[in-house]
Structure formats: structure tokens, C-alpha cells
Design an enzyme around this catalytic site. Structure first.
Site, PDB file in Angstrom:
ATOM      1  N   HIS A 132      23.449 -26.471  28.019  1.00 13.37           N
ATOM      2  CA  HIS A 132      24.127 -27.685  27.566  1.00 13.37           C
ATOM      3  C   HIS A 132      23.239 -28.899  27.824  1.00 13.37           C
ATOM      4  CE1 HIS A 132      27.989 -25.584  27.060  1.00 13.37           C
ATOM      5  NE2 HIS A 132      27.768 -24.999  28.239  1.00 13.37           N
ATOM      6  N   ASP A 135      24.316 -36.322  24.963  1.00 11.52           N
ATOM      7  CA  ASP A 135      23.820 -37.383  24.080  1.00 11.52           C
ATOM      8  C   ASP A 135      24.765 -38.563  24.242  1.00 11.52           C
ATOM      9  OD1 ASP A 135      23.355 -39.136  21.977  1.00 11.52           O
ATOM     10  OD2 ASP A 135      23.699 -37.670  20.390  1.00 11.52           O
ATOM     11  N   HIS A 137      25.765 -42.101  22.944  1.00 12.54           N
ATOM     12  CA  HIS A 137      25.583 -43.047  21.848  1.00 12.54           C
ATOM     13  C   HIS A 137      25.308 -44.457  22.368  1.00 12.54           C
ATOM     14  CE1 HIS A 137      27.741 -40.541  18.487  1.00 12.54           C
ATOM     15  NE2 HIS A 137      26.868 -39.823  19.179  1.00 12.54           N
ATOM     16  N   HIS A 172      28.456 -36.763  23.850  1.00 14.25           N
ATOM     17  CA  HIS A 172      28.785 -35.382  23.518  1.00 14.25           C
ATOM     18  C   HIS A 172      27.586 -34.482  23.803  1.00 14.25           C
ATOM     19  CE1 HIS A 172      26.435 -35.403  19.706  1.00 14.25           C
ATOM     20  NE2 HIS A 172      26.857 -36.656  19.571  1.00 14.25           N
ATOM     21  N   CYS A 173      27.838 -33.194  23.831  1.00 12.72           N
ATOM     22  CA  CYS A 173      26.774 -32.208  23.967  1.00 12.72           C
ATOM     23  C   CYS A 173      26.067 -32.062  22.623  1.00 12.72           C
ATOM     24  CB  CYS A 173      27.357 -30.870  24.412  1.00 12.72           C
ATOM     25  SG  CYS A 173      26.123 -29.641  24.899  1.00 12.72           S
ATOM     26  N   HIS A 183      29.636 -26.996  19.881  1.00 11.73           N
ATOM     27  CA  HIS A 183      29.964 -27.490  21.217  1.00 11.73           C
ATOM     28  C   HIS A 183      30.909 -28.682  21.141  1.00 11.73           C
ATOM     29  CE1 HIS A 183      26.716 -25.517  23.922  1.00 11.73           C
ATOM     30  NE2 HIS A 183      26.869 -24.788  22.828  1.00 11.73           N
ATOM     31  N   MET A 188      33.481 -30.582  23.845  1.00 13.14           N
ATOM     32  CA  MET A 188      32.456 -31.180  24.694  1.00 13.14           C
ATOM     33  C   MET A 188      32.069 -32.587  24.233  1.00 13.14           C
ATOM     34  SD  MET A 188      29.402 -28.941  26.263  1.00 13.14           S
ATOM     35  CE  MET A 188      28.809 -29.311  27.912  1.00 13.14           C
ATOM     36  N   HIS A 293      47.621 -45.411  14.824  1.00 14.44           N
ATOM     37  CA  HIS A 293      48.744 -46.275  14.458  1.00 14.44           C
ATOM     38  C   HIS A 293      49.789 -46.194  15.566  1.00 14.44           C
ATOM     39  CE1 HIS A 293      51.830 -48.209  11.961  1.00 14.44           C
ATOM     40  NE2 HIS A 293      52.658 -47.239  12.342  1.00 14.44           N
ATOM     41  N   GLU A 317      48.128 -53.024  11.629  1.00  8.13           N
ATOM     42  CA  GLU A 317      49.145 -51.971  11.703  1.00  8.13           C
ATOM     43  C   GLU A 317      48.507 -50.615  11.986  1.00  8.13           C
ATOM     44  OE1 GLU A 317      50.781 -51.145   7.710  1.00  8.13           O
ATOM     45  OE2 GLU A 317      49.258 -52.542   6.985  1.00  8.13           O
ATOM     46  N   THR A 318      47.341 -50.369  11.360  1.00  6.26           N
ATOM     47  CA  THR A 318      46.583 -49.143  11.535  1.00  6.26           C
ATOM     48  C   THR A 318      45.120 -49.525  11.582  1.00  6.26           C
ATOM     49  OG1 THR A 318      48.235 -47.884  10.277  1.00  6.26           O
ATOM     50  CG2 THR A 318      46.059 -46.876  10.517  1.00  6.26           C
ATOM     51  N   HIS A 344      47.466 -41.739  11.587  1.00  8.70           N
ATOM     52  CA  HIS A 344      48.335 -41.971  10.428  1.00  8.70           C
ATOM     53  C   HIS A 344      47.879 -41.222   9.183  1.00  8.70           C
ATOM     54  CE1 HIS A 344      51.488 -43.807   8.087  1.00  8.70           C
ATOM     55  NE2 HIS A 344      51.910 -44.467   9.156  1.00  8.70           N
TER      56      HIS A 344
END
Length: 379
Positions: A132, A135, A137, A172-173, A183, A188, A293, A317-318, A344
Site C-alpha cells: 500500500h 497519495d 491531494h 487515498h491509496c 484499493h 482506502m 443535500h 439547497e444542494t 440527491h
């Protein structure tokens, strides 16, 4: 022969001329790039910076942290232990051989301030079966740290990076090839929040604060079925790899859930709040687009892209979270009662499991909503 020599000379001269032009353009481009590039000072002496060790907690909760930085940048130390484990993901007992950070789906939320240094110890115990990595971001360089943190069972690694940009970001992996999406959709992934040193604001200089913060990690699962249509149980991640890959390629998940399972944030596991409290909701989706939402409420402020240097949108709203990212919404509850918090795409919410609850206590306000006439016969 003479004609050939002449042609050769012309080609060589033309090539030399083009090389000269290219060199001039490259020099010009280089000069422009250097002029446009940010001025990066010398690396700080990390030995002089304060260190802070964080004890992580499982989502939807977030570890204690200051909303406004107290003092200069520091090194913030975290530890994530990779755990391969079987998870039950719905009421029918369907299981997945999950791959997780610290045993939860999603992994824990990490919180630092901009310009702090994130120092992560990543551990892959020898009880696991797979290699494993991670990463971020939020990080700059080396595939977000993935190319530096690849570890086999029985190994650990320490990664440090400067949190140069504020916002909420996915981690994440990412082992490479088909292993990366496998993964990720096996659980993950997680998120990190990099707060501005002065805290959140509305984009116009007004400070924003929250009383509670919750982390909702949306997760799709792709569980293979047998010839009778029943979900298959596997004894290890690798055993189900080829079958799961076939389902993944169909791009139609069997489950879309919040925090690892259908109902993980509903009923007795509902998120709590009180009227008058301001709640920050962090929502991540490491692989697919989603549309959070709050039924009966709104996003007073929403950072759909999750980046706090951008002014938030208001009164949504969303809101929309792109796959592979995290977003944030801030809402002050005005009425008590039960609130559904859903993706939603209502098919995914109702049929596949992407739903959560908020239970809010307090006094009802008739000026905001009242039942004028109860249901009855038509007069």
C-alpha cells in the site's frame, strides 16, 4: 553527388537555423517562466519548529483542533495504520474485504493549518496481504507522496510535506494500474483539512466559525454476485480481485454509502446538533461525483470545490462534490427535529444507501414553519 551534397548542406543549415530559433524561444520561455514562478525561499530548519502529535478519531468525528492558528507554523505528526478487514456493509449482511486507513471507511480526517508541515507515519502491519501507499491531494510532488510511501506488509514509512494550500482534500491509496481504483473502492481513502491560519471567512472579511464538525465520506462498493444473484463473500482482498474488477468496469456500483455501510450515520448513529449551533460538514468522494443535500436545511456557506481561498457560495439547497475531491458546507440549525442528509441522486440515497441523519434538539419556531390546518377530509 554534388546535388546531394548541396541538399545535405541546406538541410543542415536549415536545422541549425531552427535550432537557433528554438533555443531563442526556449530561452525566452525560460525567462518568462522564471519571472512568473513564485519566489521560494530557503527551506526552514524544521528542528526549530514546534511539534504537535495528534491522536486521530474515527469519522464522522474529527480530532480536536484550533480553528485559528495559535503561533507560527509547526510540524503536526499523525499515524495511519493500514488495516485489511472484513466489513458488513448492509442490513442483509453483505460483506466486503475492505482495505482501510486506521480501520474505518473513510479513513480519519487530518486537520492542520496552512504552512504547517504534515508528518505522517504510515504503517503496513505484517498481518496484511497487500502492498500500500498514500497519495495526498493536498501535497506537492512525487504523486502526492505515493511514489515515496510504497510499503509491503511488515514495513512503515514517514512522509513529511508542507501544507501550502488551504481547503479540504482527499487522500487515498494509489499503488498503480488497476490496483489504484480497486484499493480506493475497497475503502482506502480519507480527507485532510488545511485551515487558513486566520480561520474561515465569507470571502468578504467576515470571520466564520463552527461549533461542531462532522466528516462524511461517501463510498461506493462493487460486490460481485454468484450465479443465483447472491452477493459473494471472500476470505481475503486478493481472492475477490478479479471478480470485483469485472463489476467495477460496469461503472454501476452495488452500494453507495456514507461512512462505510448502509445506515452507518442513521438512527442511533445519527449526527447530533442543537438549534443555534453552526455545523461544518466535510463531504468527500474519492471516485465519483456526488450531490449532498440537507433535507429541511441549507448550506449557509458552501465551498463546493473545498478550497478556502475561494469565496464560498451561499444559501445552497444542494451542492456538488467532484469525484476525487472533498467539499465543505456550513449551516446554522434553526429548527429542531430529524433531518435527512443525502446524496440527491435519490436512487443512490434510497436504493443504494447514501443517506445519513441529523438529530437536532431545541425549541420549534412557528414563525419559520407551522401547520395551519392538519390533514382531514376535503370540505
Amino acid at each position: 553527388m554534388n546535388d546531394l551534397n548541396l541538399l545535405t548542406r541546406r538541410v543542415l543549415l536549415a536545422g541549425a537555423a531552427l535550432s537557433s530559433v528554438a533555443a531563442t524561444v526556449a530561452t525566452s520561455d525560460s525567462a518568462m517562466a522564471q519571472e512568473a514562478a513564485p519566489k521560494i525561499g530557503p527551506a526552514p530548519n524544521l528542528e526549530t519548529l514546534a511539534r504537535h502529535k495528534v491522536d486521530l478519531v474515527a469519522p464522522p468525528f474529527v480530532h480536536a483542533h484550533d480553528q485559528v492558528a495559535k503561533g507560527p507554523p509547526r510540524v503536526v505528526a499523525f499515524k495511519l495504520v493500514i488495516e485489511e478487514k472484513r466489513l458488513v456493509i448492509d442490513e442483509a449482511g453483505t460483506t466486503v474485504q475492505a482495505m482501510t486507513f486506521n480501520g474505518s471507511v473513510p479513513g480519519p480526517m487530518l486537520v492542520v493549518h496552512q504552512d504547517d508541515f504534515v508528518e505522517l507515519t504510515l504503517v503496513n502491519p505484517d498481518t496484511n496481504t497487500m502492498a500500500h501507499n498514500i497519495d495526498f491531494h493536498a501535497a506537492t510532488g512525487a504523486l502526492g507522496g505515493a511514489s515515496l510511501t510504497f510499503i509491503s506488509p511488515g514495513e512503515q514509512v514517514v512522509l513529511r510535506f508542507k501544507a501550502t494550500r488551504s481547503g479540504v482534500f482527499v487522500y487515498h491509496c494509489a499503488p498503480g494500474g488497476a490496483m489504484t481504483p480497486w484499493h480506493v473502492v475497497s475503502g482506502m481513502n480519507g480527507a485532510i483539512m488545511v485551515l487558513p491560519r486566520a480561520g474561515l471567512d465569507d470571502g468578504h472579511g467576515k470571520a466564520l466559525a463552527y461549533d461542531r464538525v462532522y466528516y462524511v465520506g461517501e463510498q461506493e462498493f462493487d460486490i460481485p454476485r454468484d450465479e443465483k444473484g447472491a452477493f459473494i463473500h471472500y476470505d481475503s482482498p486478493g481472492e475477490g480481485y478479479s471478480d470485483m474488477l469485472k463489476v467495477m468496469r460496469g461503472l454501476i456500483p452495488t452500494h453507495v454509502v456514507f461512512n462505510g455501510a448502509v445506515g452507518a450515520l442513521t438512527g442511533p448513529n445519527a449526527m447530533k446538533a442543537s438549534v443555534g449551533e453552526t455545523v461544518l460538514i466535510i463531504h468527500s468522494q474519492a471516485n465519483r461525483d456526488t450531490r449532498p443535500h440537507l433535507i429541511g436545511g441549507h448550506a449557509d456557506y458552501a465551498w463546493e470545490t473545498g478550497k478556502f481561498r475561494n469565496p464560498p457560495e451561499v444559501d445552497l439547497e444542494t451542492w456538488f462534490i467532484r469525484g476525487g475531491s472533498a467539499g465543505a458546507a456550513l449551516y446554522t440549525f434553526l429548527q429542531p427535529g430529524h433531518y435527512d442528509y443525502v446524496n440527491h441522486n435519490l436512487i443512490e440515497a434510497v436504493e443504494l444507501g447514501a443517506a445519513a441523519h441529523f438529530e437536532v434538539d431545541g425549541v420549534w419556531r412557528d414563525d419559520l414553519m407551522t401547520l395551519v390546518s392538519p390533514p382531514g377530509a376535503i370540505s
